[in-house]
Each structure stands twice: as C-alpha cells, then as structure tokens.
Design a protein around this motif. Sequence first.
Motif, mmCIF file in Angstrom:
data_model
loop_
_atom_site.group_PDB
_atom_site.id
_atom_site.type_symbol
_atom_site.label_atom_id
_atom_site.label_comp_id
_atom_site.label_asym_id
_atom_site.label_seq_id
_atom_site.Cartn_x
_atom_site.Cartn_y
_atom_site.Cartn_z
ATOM 1 N N GLY A 143 0.870 -1.177 0.000
ATOM 2 C CA GLY A 143 0.000 0.000 0.000
ATOM 3 C C GLY A 143 0.900 1.217 0.000
ATOM 4 O O GLY A 143 1.475 1.581 1.015
ATOM 5 N N ALA A 144 1.064 1.819 -1.169
ATOM 6 C CA ALA A 144 2.023 2.921 -1.317
ATOM 7 C C ALA A 144 1.395 4.213 -0.808
ATOM 8 O O ALA A 144 0.427 4.698 -1.379
ATOM 9 C CB ALA A 144 2.419 3.068 -2.782
ATOM 10 N N SER A 145 1.933 4.750 0.259
ATOM 11 C CA SER A 145 1.429 6.025 0.771
ATOM 12 C C SER A 145 2.414 7.130 0.405
ATOM 13 O O SER A 145 3.562 6.869 0.054
ATOM 14 C CB SER A 145 1.243 5.951 2.291
ATOM 15 O OG SER A 145 2.330 6.525 2.954
ATOM 16 N N SER A 146 1.945 8.356 0.494
ATOM 17 C CA SER A 146 2.835 9.465 0.150
ATOM 18 C C SER A 146 3.566 9.972 1.388
ATOM 19 O O SER A 146 4.317 10.932 1.322
ATOM 20 C CB SER A 146 2.036 10.589 -0.509
ATOM 21 O OG SER A 146 0.907 10.876 0.285
ATOM 22 N N SER A 147 3.348 9.309 2.526
ATOM 23 C CA SER A 147 3.981 9.755 3.771
ATOM 24 C C SER A 147 5.417 9.214 3.866
ATOM 25 O O SER A 147 5.834 8.365 3.095
ATOM 26 C CB SER A 147 3.170 9.267 4.967
ATOM 27 O OG SER A 147 3.282 7.867 5.063
ATOM 28 N N ILE A 148 6.126 9.696 4.863
ATOM 29 C CA ILE A 148 7.490 9.250 5.104
ATOM 30 C C ILE A 148 7.499 7.759 5.482
ATOM 31 O O ILE A 148 8.479 7.056 5.260
ATOM 32 C CB ILE A 148 8.163 10.126 6.200
ATOM 33 C CG1 ILE A 148 9.649 9.801 6.351
ATOM 34 C CG2 ILE A 148 7.453 10.008 7.538
ATOM 35 C CD1 ILE A 148 10.522 10.300 5.238
ATOM 36 N N GLU A 149 6.358 7.287 6.015
ATOM 37 C CA GLU A 149 6.269 5.869 6.392
ATOM 38 C C GLU A 149 6.417 4.948 5.187
ATOM 39 O O GLU A 149 6.777 3.787 5.336
ATOM 40 C CB GLU A 149 4.930 5.598 7.092
ATOM 41 C CG GLU A 149 4.863 6.211 8.474
ATOM 42 C CD GLU A 149 3.655 5.732 9.263
ATOM 43 O OE1 GLU A 149 2.643 5.373 8.632
ATOM 44 O OE2 GLU A 149 3.742 5.735 10.502
ATOM 45 N N HIS A 150 6.121 5.461 4.006
ATOM 46 C CA HIS A 150 6.269 4.671 2.780
ATOM 47 C C HIS A 150 7.722 4.187 2.632
ATOM 48 O O HIS A 150 7.978 3.028 2.332
ATOM 49 C CB HIS A 150 5.863 5.525 1.577
ATOM 50 C CG HIS A 150 6.034 4.847 0.263
ATOM 51 N ND1 HIS A 150 5.455 3.636 -0.045
ATOM 52 C CD2 HIS A 150 6.735 5.203 -0.844
ATOM 53 C CE1 HIS A 150 5.787 3.288 -1.274
ATOM 54 N NE2 HIS A 150 6.558 4.219 -1.777
ATOM 55 N N VAL A 151 8.653 5.106 2.876
ATOM 56 C CA VAL A 151 10.071 4.750 2.775
ATOM 57 C C VAL A 151 10.439 3.753 3.878
ATOM 58 O O VAL A 151 11.181 2.794 3.636
ATOM 59 C CB VAL A 151 10.958 6.014 2.862
ATOM 60 C CG1 VAL A 151 12.432 5.643 2.805
ATOM 61 C CG2 VAL A 151 10.610 6.981 1.740
ATOM 62 N N THR A 152 9.858 3.960 5.062
ATOM 63 C CA THR A 152 10.165 3.059 6.173
ATOM 64 C C THR A 152 9.697 1.630 5.876
ATOM 65 O O THR A 152 10.451 0.675 6.099
ATOM 66 C CB THR A 152 9.481 3.560 7.470
ATOM 67 O OG1 THR A 152 9.788 4.944 7.626
ATOM 68 C CG2 THR A 152 9.971 2.788 8.680
ATOM 69 N N VAL A 153 8.465 1.461 5.351
ATOM 70 C CA VAL A 153 8.006 0.098 5.070
ATOM 71 C C VAL A 153 8.844 -0.538 3.962
ATOM 72 O O VAL A 153 9.147 -1.733 4.020
ATOM 73 C CB VAL A 153 6.492 -0.020 4.720
ATOM 74 C CG1 VAL A 153 5.617 0.369 5.877
ATOM 75 C CG2 VAL A 153 6.121 0.704 3.473
ATOM 76 N N LEU A 154 9.264 0.248 2.990
ATOM 77 C CA LEU A 154 10.102 -0.319 1.922
ATOM 78 C C LEU A 154 11.455 -0.748 2.470
ATOM 79 O O LEU A 154 11.992 -1.783 2.090
ATOM 80 C CB LEU A 154 10.291 0.691 0.786
ATOM 81 C CG LEU A 154 9.080 0.900 -0.132
ATOM 82 C CD1 LEU A 154 9.403 1.933 -1.196
ATOM 83 C CD2 LEU A 154 8.649 -0.400 -0.785
#
Lengths: 146, 89
Positions: A102-113
Amino acid sequence: MKFLEESLIALDVEANSPEEAIISTGTLLKNNKLVEETYVNAMVHSFKTNGPYFVLAPNIALPHARPEDGVNEACVSFVRLKTPVKFGHSYNDPVRLVFGLGASSSIEHVTVLQKLMALLSDQENVEKLLTAQSYEEIKPLLGGQE
Amino acid sequence: MMKILCVCGLGQGTSLILRINVENVLREMGIEADVENTDVSSASAEHPDYIITSNELAQSLEGHSSKIIIVNNYFDTNEIKTALEANLA
C-alpha cells in the motif's frame, strides 16, 4: 504503518493467475481497512498496463498502485502461493511470494520499503518464507527492525 | 555530477527500492552521483546519463538518449554492482 502483521499474512493461497494473486494480497490490505477497493483494482490495472516489472527477484513480486488510488496507511501484506504462478517476467518467474504494497505518500512509505528490503535482501529469510508452516515461524524474521 | 534515474512502472515502490540499493552500491564503490526515481512515462522526457530499470521496462525505453542499464534482481546488490561496474564510464 502496518507491516506484515498476522492479519496481513496468508500462507498457501490458491491462485491460477497473476491477477488472482494480486487481488489476494490487495484484499488482505482492504479487509484491514488499509486501502480502498479502488486501490486493489488499480494494482491489477497496473499489472495489465505496465507488465510484470514488479517481480523484483526470483520468486518475489511486489504488486502496488499509487497513493492517490486509495491508500489509508502505509502497509505491506504477504501471500504465499500454494503453487507457483508465472507473471511473465523473463528472469524472475515463477512467483511464490507476493507482497502487496500500500504505497502512501507519507514518510512511512520509505520506512516500510526499507523494512521489506531488510527482510528480502537476506536469502536465508527468503528460504524461510518459502517453507514456514505458520505465522509463528515468520514472526522472528520481522523482529528487531523497529 | 553524474545523473542516474531508476525507473519503474509507477515511480512509487519498485524504483525507490532500486534507488536505495543503487545509492548504497555507489557509496561502496566511492562514486558520487545524483540518483532519482520515477515512472516510465516521465522517464521518456528526462535525459539523465544513465537509466537503471528491469528488462521488462527497458523495451519501452528503446531509443532513449540515456544509456540503459538492466537489473533483474532488485535485492541482489552484487548484481547491481556488477551492472554498474560494466556500464559506468
């Protein structure tokens, strides 16, 4: 951020096509209210439009769509396919491990990747994901990354 | 500075994973470069020195002015390193 929690993992799912495999990972995200139905449809649409480029490594696919297609929270689900499915990738087919992003535009997107990369860059972890009998066997692979 | 573009279908997940690994490998090699990631349709309007992508998407970038580098396994930093060493001038 939801990363491979128990309710986001399904082992030995039957899928007869890439589309079914993608819908299966997307549905886990949807059932946990992390993405909308529109996002699951967009994941399938992306495969049909852009092809199987998201088969990132032997056995491993990372279907996803865009944040604006309906993501509520950065998230990753995991479906292990009962039988391998060919996605049409020239090098990495067939696929057994499908991670729905689930690609979000938040900084958490980078963290999950980054968490996903830490997990999948280690070939031993990949082997364990291929053979684990239960979530209990997978859980230790995810720990210590907080 | 050398400009490198990591390209995937949507510019969201896959190309970002590739970019993080490419940056790590370049740092290891002691090479300074400006690394970005984007989707395949935006990439056709850009002119970096190198484009790194999968074999699947390289076909749709045929004829692009940038040199195209293909990576098959996005988690294999050895493959990425070998591909960079073979292609970076």
